[in-house]
Design a protein around this motif. Structure first.
Motif, PDB file in Angstrom:
ATOM      1  N   GLY A   1      -8.196   8.620   5.835  1.00  0.00           N
ATOM      2  CA  GLY A   1      -7.092   7.657   6.296  1.00  0.00           C
ATOM      3  C   GLY A   1      -7.606   6.294   5.990  1.00  0.00           C
ATOM      4  O   GLY A   1      -6.851   5.322   6.184  1.00  0.00           O
TER       5      GLY A   1
ATOM      6  N   LYS B   1       0.887  -1.143  -0.009  1.00  0.00           N
ATOM      7  CA  LYS B   1      -0.129   0.125  -0.036  1.00  0.00           C
ATOM      8  C   LYS B   1       0.784   1.191  -0.048  1.00  0.00           C
ATOM      9  O   LYS B   1       1.970   1.288   0.712  1.00  0.00           O
ATOM     10  CB  LYS B   1      -0.925   0.009   1.195  1.00  0.00           C
TER      11      LYS B   1
ATOM     12  N   ASP C   1      -5.625   2.466   4.526  1.00  0.00           N
ATOM     13  CA  ASP C   1      -4.815   1.639   5.309  1.00  0.00           C
ATOM     14  C   ASP C   1      -5.952   0.271   5.709  1.00  0.00           C
ATOM     15  O   ASP C   1      -5.422  -0.910   5.227  1.00  0.00           O
ATOM     16  CB  ASP C   1      -4.210   2.176   6.444  1.00  0.00           C
TER      17      ASP C   1
HETATM   18 MG    MG Z   1      -2.761   7.588   5.914  1.00  0.00          MG
END
Ligand code: MG
Ligand code: ASP
Length: 419
Positions: A160, A7, A163
């Protein structure tokens, strides 16, 4: 056939040069018999820009507030687009260096989520097709952050969230690991901007990482660590800023059993986003706490530490709690509104407070851990306003002005300073 998920975060795909380097890193991980899927974030700053565009329509033309129910679904359509761009670019960059690659959008896999637009949770990831494709040697480039509901509406997983996409995909593909490439070279004992002697950890347990992430360390989204813990997916956090081949050991987030040397304290975390609400002279009978915290929960105030003590007057108690700073006015208003009904004499709010925490699985079997913390703070003349503990964590609330001093003192006191 083994599988690996990589990632790359927003800064790691921050411009075309970085995307080209990401492609070289992917290329170096390609070995016969190993299928690769690469999850990407939007170019750094792009999601903010897209969020900003939607703001223009976040207020009704007549000035009233828009209902999230008629906003968030299209908000998701807009803000999820940043990741579409980077999937295409990275696929092109891979082909550019002779590697078979294709992009997949969230709905094409699909990343099935619930209907909670703007903060959707991933349910089922069915990946037979993508699995077969990567096993056939075609690198899959997959957008983080994106999902799709049962009725084909696009969702996003919250800021975010890439992830979490990466970990969910790794779990669904049965990948050996999920490598998270980012702009730091691992998980540190504390914020290196505050403590120059902070050290990169070789390994950290899921539980410690979970505490670190939810206590303010920003390397990984908390939800992604929860998912990795639940599905037992090892995560490696490492730098995307070095060329493949250069040393880049990173930090492995793994089950506790795989950590031989258990530190009493592995890390020191802090958060300045705290406020302290003090309720003085609260009536003392069964149901009062349920009433107070029920009202706060109904108002969506996320309460963290709670301390209750006897007040000087008989039949009264004092209650102190903390919440995120932005929630403090709402918390105070909710209690103020019902002040007479609940039976509260005074309400005070302090917003210039910070929470400093020490975290370590070794704490479970060690005595004197709290004493070391309190002594180190006392020695610096730092007053403790509230304390909370769990099996592997001790948190104190202090005056925000002393945050850095406290973090440094604790880092030294627990022997974490690099030589
Ligand atoms: Mg991040
Ligand atoms: N691009 C999204 C964000 O900035 C998701 C992510 O990068 O994790 O929040």
């Amino acid at each position: 056939m083994s599988r690996l998920v990589l990632k790359f975060g927003g800064t790691s795909v921050g411009d075309v040069d970085r995307i080209a380097r990401a492609a070289r890193i992917v290329a170096a991980e390609r070995t016969p018999g190993r299928g690769l899927a690469v999850v990407v974030s939007a170019i750094a700053g792009e999601t903010d820009r897209l969020v900003q565009l939607t703001r223009a329509f976040a207020v009704r033309a007549d000035g009233g507030p828009v209902d999230p129910k008629t906003f968030d679904d299209e908000y998701d359509v807009v803000v999820s687009s940043g990741e579409q761009v980077t999937t295409g670019l990275l696929a092109l960059a891979l082909r550019n260096i002779g590697i078979a690659a294709r992009s997949w959008q969230g709905w094409q896999i699909p990343f099935r989520t619930d209907n909670a637009h703007a903060k959707a949770r991933i349910g089922d990831v069915r990946c037979n097709e993508i699995g077969a494709s990567i096993d056939a040697g075609v690198v899959a480039v997959v957008p983080g952050f994106q999902g799709v509901t049962e009725d084909q509406r696009i969702t996003t997983l919250g800021r975010g969230g890439s992830d979490t996409s990466a970990v969910a995909l790794a779990a669904a593909l049965g990948a050996e690991r999920c490598d998270i490439y980012t702009d730091v070279d691992g998980v540190y004992t504390t914020d290196p901007r505050i403590v120059a002697k902070a050290r990169r950890l070789d390994r950290i347990s899921y539980e410690e990482m979970l505490e670190m992430a939810s206590l303010g360390a920003k390397v990984l989204q908390t939800r992604s660590v929860e998912l990795a813990f639940a599905k037992r997916v090892p995560i490696r956090v490492l730098s995307s800023l070095v060329e493949p081949g250069a040393p880049n050991p990173g930090t492995l987030v793994c089950p506790e059993e795989e950590i031989v040397e258990k530190q009493v304290v592995s890390g020191v975390a802090y958060s300045r986003d705290e406020a302290k609400v003090t309720l003085l002279g609260v009536e003392d009978h069964p149901g009062v706490a349920a009433d107070i915290f029920g009202r706060l929960a109904d108002a969506n105030v996320n309460v963290d530490m709670i301390v209750q003590s006897e007040a000087r007057q008989p039949g009264r108690q004092n209650i102190v709690f903390t919440c995120p700073d932005r929630d403090a006015p709402k918390a105070a208003a909710v209690i103020q509104e019902a002040r007479e009904k609940i039976g509260v004499e005074e309400i005070h709010v302090r917003r210039d407070v910070a929470k400093v925490s020490v975290i370590g699985i070794g704490m479970r079997s060690q005595v004197g851990v709290a004493r070391t913390m309190f002594a180190a703070l006392a020695q610096k003349g730092i007053n403790i306003e509230a304390i909370a503990t769990s099996e592997i964590k001790i948190s104190v609330l202090i005056d925000a002005a002393y945050t850095e001093l406290a973090v440094r003192a604790l880092h030294t006191a627990y022997g974490l300073d690099a030589a």
